[in-house]
Design an enzyme around this catalytic site. Structure first.
Site, PDB file in Angstrom:
ATOM      1  N   GLU A  16       0.788  -1.124   0.219  1.00 29.49           N
ATOM      2  CA  GLU A  16       0.062   0.179   0.066  1.00 29.49           C
ATOM      3  C   GLU A  16       0.799   1.171  -0.012  1.00 29.49           C
ATOM      4  OE1 GLU A  16      -0.987  -2.174   2.890  1.00 29.49           O
ATOM      5  OE2 GLU A  16      -2.518  -3.014   1.944  1.00 29.49           O
ATOM      6  N   TYR A  48       7.769   1.887  -7.521  1.00 32.33           N
ATOM      7  CA  TYR A  48       7.106   0.575  -7.888  1.00 32.33           C
ATOM      8  C   TYR A  48       6.728   0.651  -9.710  1.00 32.33           C
ATOM      9  CZ  TYR A  48       6.980   1.464  -2.746  1.00 32.33           C
ATOM     10  OH  TYR A  48       7.288   1.791  -1.386  1.00 32.33           O
TER      11      TYR A  48
END
Ligand SMILES: CC(C)(COP(=O)(O)OP(=O)(O)OC[C@H]1O[C@@H](n2cnc3c(N)ncnc32)[C@H](O)[C@@H]1OP(=O)(O)O)[C@@H](O)C(=O)NCCC(=O)NCCS
Length: 193
Positions: A122, A134
């Site tokens: 998250e 990411y």
């Protein structure tokens, strides 16, 4: 204490670094980085002591050996076929040196070739620097946890990789890992352990 505001940048190469499992003696330095990195939403020292005894947890510390100083850390849980990254942070004056990336690669390296197929995490919807990291490693945004962060009710993006053992993912990973290695002048002692 370290200041979050405009620290003097420190550049490091792989030969000056060591990656190893986090130890309880590391927690005070981890907490210094934690408090400037996550504000009021940060973990307590007890959370780290507990996590180091969590059977499904794997926590790593990145050490600048010449100083010596703990300059970053990353943790993840291994549950069934999934790795869940629980935390990652780099000391502010060491950011932008590919050290966050190095620790993400360490976690991917530890999972590849095992029964782990997906890596999830998250991230705050406004944390674009982390999201860029990411996305670079093939994570996609797959959902939102509304008001996940209690300090300001901010939403979390749920991000996940494709199957990290797929041929396509391996190709992307090997290319990025090669570029990372070139940038850092190698990989640090302890990488992949
Ligand atoms: C997120 C964090 C770990 C990144 O670590 P870092 O060592 O500074 O980042 P790196 O130098 O490894 O950068 C790797 C990639 O991340 C992205 N990135 C990192 N900093 C960025 C910035 N200031 N602007 C845009 N993209 C950035 C880029 O995609 C970069 O790849 P590139 O160098 O090819 O452009 C670090 O900023 C940090 O500790 N932040 C506070 C804690 C945090 O937010 N953790 C993530 C919780 S989900």
């Amino acid at each position: 204490m370290i200041s979050p505001s405009e620290p003097t940048q420190v550049n490091v190469q792989a030969s000056q670094l060591e990656l190893r499992r986090m130890r309880s003696q590391d927690v005070p330095e981890v907490m210094e980085i934690e408090s400037v990195s996550f504000g009021r939403h940060h973990w307590s020292d007890d959370s780290f002591y507990n996590e180091m005894n969590n059977q499904v947890g794997r926590y790593y510390a990145l050490i600048h050996q010449d100083v010596p100083k703990l300059v970053g850390y990353l943790g993840f849980w291994l549950i069934a076929d999934e790795s869940h990254i629980t935390t990652v942070a780099v000391r502010p004056e060491y950011r932008g040196n590919a050290l966050g990336e190095l620790m993400l690669v360490q976690s991917l390296e530890r999972c590849m070739g095992s029964s782990i197929h997906w890596v999830t995490l998250e991230v705050r919807v406004t944390n674009y620097n982390a999201q860029n990291l990411y996305y670079k490693y093939g994570f996609a945004s797959v959902g939102v946890r509304p008001k996940y962060y209690q300090d300001n009710q901010e939403d979390a993006l749920i991000m996940t990789t494709p199957d990290i053992n797929s041929a396509d993912y391996r190709k992307l990973y090997n290319k990025l890992k090669g570029e990372l290695e070139a940038r850092l002048g190698g990989l640090p002692r302890g990488f992949g352990m």
